[in-house]
Scaffold this motif. Sequence first.
Motif, short mmCIF file in Angstrom:
data_model
loop_
_atom_site.label_atom_id
_atom_site.label_comp_id
_atom_site.label_asym_id
_atom_site.label_seq_id
_atom_site.Cartn_x
_atom_site.Cartn_y
_atom_site.Cartn_z
N PRO A 41 -2.72 21.51 -6.98
CA PRO A 41 -1.29 21.68 -7.27
C PRO A 41 -0.40 20.88 -6.33
CG PRO A 41 -2.24 23.73 -6.42
CD PRO A 41 -3.37 22.77 -6.57
N LEU A 100 -0.98 27.89 -5.55
CA LEU A 100 0.22 27.97 -6.39
C LEU A 100 0.32 29.35 -7.06
CD1 LEU A 100 2.55 26.21 -7.98
CD2 LEU A 100 0.95 26.58 -9.86
N ASN A 112 6.90 25.45 -5.45
CA ASN A 112 6.30 24.53 -4.47
C ASN A 112 6.29 25.17 -3.08
OD1 ASN A 112 6.00 22.77 -6.54
ND2 ASN A 112 7.39 21.20 -5.75
#
Lengths: 71, 448
Positions: free
Chosen positions: B344, B421, B447
């Motif tokens: 990710p 994530l 994020n």
Amino acid sequence: MPEEIKAHITGVVFQITAAAGARVAAGDPVIVLESMKMEIPVEAPRDGAVKEIRVQEGQTVQEGDVVAVLE
Amino acid sequence: MIRTVLVANRGEIARRVVRACRRLGLRSVAVHSEADRDAPHVRDADLAVAIGPAPARESYLDIERIVEAACRAGADAVHPGYGFLSENWRFAEACRRAGLVFVGPSSDAIRTMGDKTAARRLMAAAGVPVVPGSPETVVDVGEAELCARDVGYPIILKAAAGGGGIGMARVAAAGDLPAAFATAARRAQAAFGRADLYLERFLERPRHVEVQVFGDAAGALVHLGERECSLQRRHQKLVEESPAPNLPPATREGLARAALAGARAIGYVNAGTLEFLLDASGGFYFLEMNTRLQVEHPVTEEATGLDLVVEQLRVAGGAPLAWRQEDIVPRRAAIECRVYAEDPAKGFLPSPGTIARLELPAGEGIRVESGVETGTVVSVHYDPLLFKLVAAGATRAEAVERLAEALERCVVEGVRTTLPLLRRVLASRELREGRVHTQMIEQGAFNA
């Protein structure tokens, strides 16, 4: 100065999109890898002419392998 | 009468189907490529047949080899799982021609819903709301421009033969259309062998909510409630739950009614899912129908307490549907997340490799569907799904808390995964409050 273009992931060469001798711009895909059902382009790091393509369609490449060389 | 089922798939879904076979006392046959010789799904099944080299095109996507394997193994039915040949009407047809029961809908239903523009026309005619868009494929960029002007920008271009988000392109304004059209057409041609595109209005921050339906050969048809599946990357889901949170009762009922009307219009048999996009004002639009078992079917099973795969096999064998609509109620809240071998931190780039260490959680309300184990080689040739974690609870909050804890206990070494994530998603206010939309992950909402 020739510059080597390396695969940033492990995958199978799905397509060669720039032949030896072709002019490419920075960001243009030189080859397209297929990995885990995704198509991932390996891009030219700068403008230039393709000196050599070192892989063939269907070939498996490892992360870090040189796939092409720019003039 | 079905006695032996060939499972035309690999990984966690092949194991799931084998388990259902066992529950019904049916013999199961696995198929495998050379790369999967030692895979868990091969060991699980009663019998295993090698079907070719590692590339999927020469093994799991080879209709002839799979039908031949089924006949040789004495199977009388084929379960396609999801992905691979599950939505290939030629495969369903080839099975029937060989005298095998295809565990799924008719090849006609697969074919009809596989053509996304035809499906949309059909659903609109059945009274199911659809996103404003081109009524059919657009022949060229000129027609696309005219159509886009009527529909209103932003629009999204989609491949008529497509799926999985391949060949899709968002176009913000008329000036960007020619270039986007050329790219999307080229990608569609490369991926699906057909360059045909259609276009739709692009909905900003929509939710993805889908309805599970189930029909039998005698015409009985029920729905099993909805699933919220908004958290996606590359138009592929990462987190799903049932019931969908924050859904007004009128919207929930409207979705179920529309799904039943759509499924009835094509005489749908076996398990299927109608996907919808919801806009902020509660409007919902038909997106597409998946004529197969979904990856996320366990959230419906955990919420309703019903076994979809067992029912697929029963109904395929000619039995009437075991459930009446009034018996199907959500008894619990359930939530699932998918752990993929992807990074990710690097835009979800694939991360093939060998699983050096794997620890999976267990506990009350926790269900794990895994296709891998320590030592498994995660190959470049297949989908990167490693396992699914599902948690159920008396309330949504309890299910979410259980999944968050289960995620903390997962250990995967050797490949990068979506775990970091997913942990951030489960800890986020947006997920906890049930306020999610389809563009959140790509906009970077979670994020690090």
